[in-house]
Design a protein around this motif. Structure first.
Motif, PDB file in Angstrom:
ATOM      1  N   VAL A 332       0.839  -1.201   0.000  1.00  0.00           N
ATOM      2  CA  VAL A 332       0.000   0.000   0.000  1.00  0.00           C
ATOM      3  C   VAL A 332       0.872   1.247   0.000  1.00  0.00           C
ATOM      4  O   VAL A 332       0.639   2.194  -0.764  1.00  0.00           O
ATOM      5  CB  VAL A 332      -0.948  -0.001   1.221  1.00  0.00           C
ATOM      6  CG1 VAL A 332      -1.770   1.289   1.260  1.00  0.00           C
ATOM      7  CG2 VAL A 332      -1.881  -1.202   1.177  1.00  0.00           C
ATOM      8  N   ALA A 333       1.908   1.266   0.845  1.00  0.00           N
ATOM      9  CA  ALA A 333       2.800   2.431   0.915  1.00  0.00           C
ATOM     10  C   ALA A 333       3.529   2.653  -0.406  1.00  0.00           C
ATOM     11  O   ALA A 333       3.630   3.790  -0.896  1.00  0.00           O
ATOM     12  CB  ALA A 333       3.809   2.234   2.049  1.00  0.00           C
ATOM     13  N   VAL A 334       4.045   1.579  -0.990  1.00  0.00           N
ATOM     14  CA  VAL A 334       4.780   1.706  -2.255  1.00  0.00           C
ATOM     15  C   VAL A 334       3.860   2.206  -3.373  1.00  0.00           C
ATOM     16  O   VAL A 334       4.233   3.086  -4.163  1.00  0.00           O
ATOM     17  CB  VAL A 334       5.422   0.360  -2.635  1.00  0.00           C
ATOM     18  CG1 VAL A 334       5.994   0.415  -4.052  1.00  0.00           C
ATOM     19  CG2 VAL A 334       6.524   0.002  -1.650  1.00  0.00           C
ATOM     20  N   LEU A 335       2.645   1.671  -3.444  1.00  0.00           N
ATOM     21  CA  LEU A 335       1.713   2.074  -4.495  1.00  0.00           C
ATOM     22  C   LEU A 335       1.295   3.538  -4.336  1.00  0.00           C
ATOM     23  O   LEU A 335       1.118   4.260  -5.330  1.00  0.00           O
ATOM     24  CB  LEU A 335       0.485   1.163  -4.492  1.00  0.00           C
ATOM     25  CG  LEU A 335       0.719  -0.256  -5.018  1.00  0.00           C
ATOM     26  CD1 LEU A 335      -0.484  -1.144  -4.736  1.00  0.00           C
ATOM     27  CD2 LEU A 335       1.017  -0.228  -6.520  1.00  0.00           C
ATOM     28  N   LEU A 336       1.141   3.995  -3.101  1.00  0.00           N
ATOM     29  CA  LEU A 336       0.813   5.407  -2.885  1.00  0.00           C
ATOM     30  C   LEU A 336       1.970   6.304  -3.334  1.00  0.00           C
ATOM     31  O   LEU A 336       1.746   7.352  -3.951  1.00  0.00           O
ATOM     32  CB  LEU A 336       0.504   5.656  -1.407  1.00  0.00           C
ATOM     33  CG  LEU A 336      -0.833   5.130  -0.891  1.00  0.00           C
ATOM     34  CD1 LEU A 336      -0.946   5.355   0.619  1.00  0.00           C
ATOM     35  CD2 LEU A 336      -2.008   5.794  -1.604  1.00  0.00           C
ATOM     36  N   ALA A 337       3.191   5.898  -3.026  1.00  0.00           N
ATOM     37  CA  ALA A 337       4.348   6.683  -3.452  1.00  0.00           C
ATOM     38  C   ALA A 337       4.430   6.744  -4.979  1.00  0.00           C
ATOM     39  O   ALA A 337       4.710   7.805  -5.564  1.00  0.00           O
ATOM     40  CB  ALA A 337       5.623   6.087  -2.871  1.00  0.00           C
ATOM     41  N   LEU A 338       4.195   5.610  -5.640  1.00  0.00           N
ATOM     42  CA  LEU A 338       4.206   5.591  -7.106  1.00  0.00           C
ATOM     43  C   LEU A 338       3.080   6.452  -7.674  1.00  0.00           C
ATOM     44  O   LEU A 338       3.254   7.117  -8.704  1.00  0.00           O
ATOM     45  CB  LEU A 338       4.075   4.153  -7.602  1.00  0.00           C
ATOM     46  CG  LEU A 338       5.277   3.224  -7.327  1.00  0.00           C
ATOM     47  CD1 LEU A 338       4.939   1.794  -7.731  1.00  0.00           C
ATOM     48  CD2 LEU A 338       6.512   3.720  -8.070  1.00  0.00           C
TER      49      LEU A 338
END
Length: 454
Positions: A332-338
């Motif tokens: 979830v964190a990685v996808l939000l950053a992307l």
């Protein structure tokens, strides 16, 4: 533990629930593409325009937790049918509206109906499909239906605007709601929670009042930091603080405070809130900037959100073919950053074609997030309260959307610059808030790593 009924050939809930969810999103995006013509016809000013865009988000955020509990108590199939009815009745109210107030009220009613469909629909899927591959497939289709609904709403606006105008969009969605309602009893299995919690009426009342005051405060920002803004903002904070106190003390709160200590539930909630504030806030304004800023027709202005929706739909379906599962807080964190990075590629856009690539990139991450958050919402709560879990997650999404749409509209239109420059400023803010959501999740992960018992 919930009584599980294996669906027979007449009880295939995945398709009707996917269609019902898609209808909610068709309804949700209807005024986004047609806002200039709707506002002109009804004489809506800037504040009324912001409310027209955010009204359904207010209804969704205010109703999701309560409707999940209603489904647990009275049976998800019957409550789901009531939700479809509210969408249809609200659509008719929008179709005959003769001033902005009536349209806004009807949109809030549609929001409550949509809350029922989303909360109870996802709970029926959790009830009907076993954890593992079956549920992963079902939630990926459910996630895809979100993008499909947005795409369908954009197409509907494009086609109907060619001849009959904005009111016909609502007539068509009312008919679609009636058709889906007719097949509900034979396509959805009956289910309810074995252990039912009472509805927290004080908590629900404070939640709805707090959301309305918060959106009103953000809307008032278009006039600057005035006395009215300060009063509304302090009132919203006071009501929401009172909500936190009440939820800690009532016997059966809307949401168990202990759930927020679960890392999966907390990351899914932050992720949904961030998607609402950033992604939905940005994409909701796309047709307006394309028409008012780039001078595009409605058909051309509907192209960027359509590209975003189609991309997110196919991406959500493709999640099941990934060689690794998207589970837990890190994805979830990685996808939000992307997503934040993808949004920034839209800064400085001066034409509709220039928005296509950013919308493809945001569509990819949106599809992955929709599927992941839908699964995490029900995986992080006891199986018997899947409706409550999905309701909490989507409450966060549409609370974020109500605030994000309003904030984006105010930033983009209340600046001394032209609307195109205002668009770039608003995109910077939306991307920053999305990155902040990712950072909060990472910080929570790191804190938990250092303190295993937390």
């Amino acid at each position: 533990m919930s009584l599980r009924i294996k669906p027979n050939w007449t009880e295939r809930p995945l398709l009707p629930i996917a269609l019902g969810t898609a209808l909610v999103l068709v309804t949700y995006v209807t005024p986004m593409a047609t806002l200039p013509s709707t506002a002109g016809d009804l004489g809506a000013g800037t504040s009324a325009r912001a409310w027209i865009l955010s009204a359904m988000s207010v209804g969704l955020a205010g109703g999701l937790l309560a409707t999940g509990l209603l489904g647990d108590r009275f049976g998800r199939r019957g409550v789901y049918a009531a939700g479809l009815s509210a969408i249809a009745v609200g659509a008719l109210g929008c179709a005959v509206a003769w001033n902005p107030g009536i349209l806004i009220g009807a949109r809030i009613l549609q929001g409550f109906g949509g809350a029922v469909v989303i909360a109870c629909g996802l709970a029926v899927l959790a009830h009907s499909y076993a954890a593992g591959a079956q549920r992963a497939h079902a939630t990926s289709i459910w996630g895809a239906s979100i993008g499909a609904g947005i795409a369908g709403g954009s197409l509907l606006a494009m086609l109907l605007d060619l001849g009959v105008g904005w009111r016909s969009n609502y007539v068509v969605t009312a008919l679609a709601g009636a058709i889906l309602l007719a097949g509900t009893r034979v396509t959805l299995p009956a289910s309810r929670a074995a252990k039912v919690r009472p509805i927290d009426v004080p908590g629900l009342s404070l939640l709805v009042v707090g959301i309305v005051l918060l959106v009103a405060a953000i809307t008032q920002l278009r006039h600057g930091v005035t006395v009215s803004f300060i009063v509304l903002a302090l009132s919203a904070l006071g009501v929401l603080a009172a909500l936190g106190i009440v939820e800690e003390r009532v016997r059966h709160p809307l949401l168990e405070p202990g759930l927020l200590r679960d890392p999966r539930f907390l990351s899914a909630t932050i992720g949904a809130l961030t998607v609402g504030v950033g992604t939905i806030g940005m994409t909701s304004f796309l047709p307006t900037v394309a028409q008012s800023g780039f001078g595009a027709s409605l058909q051309l202005a509907s192209l960027p959100p359509l590209v975003w929706a189609i991309t997110s739909t196919f991406t959500a379906v493709a999640v099941r073919w990934l060689p690794f599962p998207l589970e837990g807080p890190w994805p979830v964190a990685v996808l939000l950053a992307l997503t934040a990075g993808a949004m920034l590629t839209g800064v400085g856009a001066g034409s509709v074609p220039r928005l296509i690539l950013p919308m493809v990139l945001v569509g990819i991450t949106s599809g992955l997030l929709n599927s992941t958050l839908g699964r995490e919402a029900v995986a992080s709560v006891p199986a018997d309260h899947a409706a409550t879990g999905s309701g909490a997650n989507n409450t966060a999404r549409y609370l974020g959307a109500a605030c994000g749409i309003t904030l984006f509209t105010i930033i983009a239109t209340a600046t001394t610059q032209d609307i195109v420059s205002g668009w770039s400023t608003a995109v910077f803010v939306a991307a920053g808030l999305t990155a902040l959501g990712a950072l909060l999740i990472v910080m929570r992960i790191l804190i938990r790593t250092r303190k295993p018992g937390s």
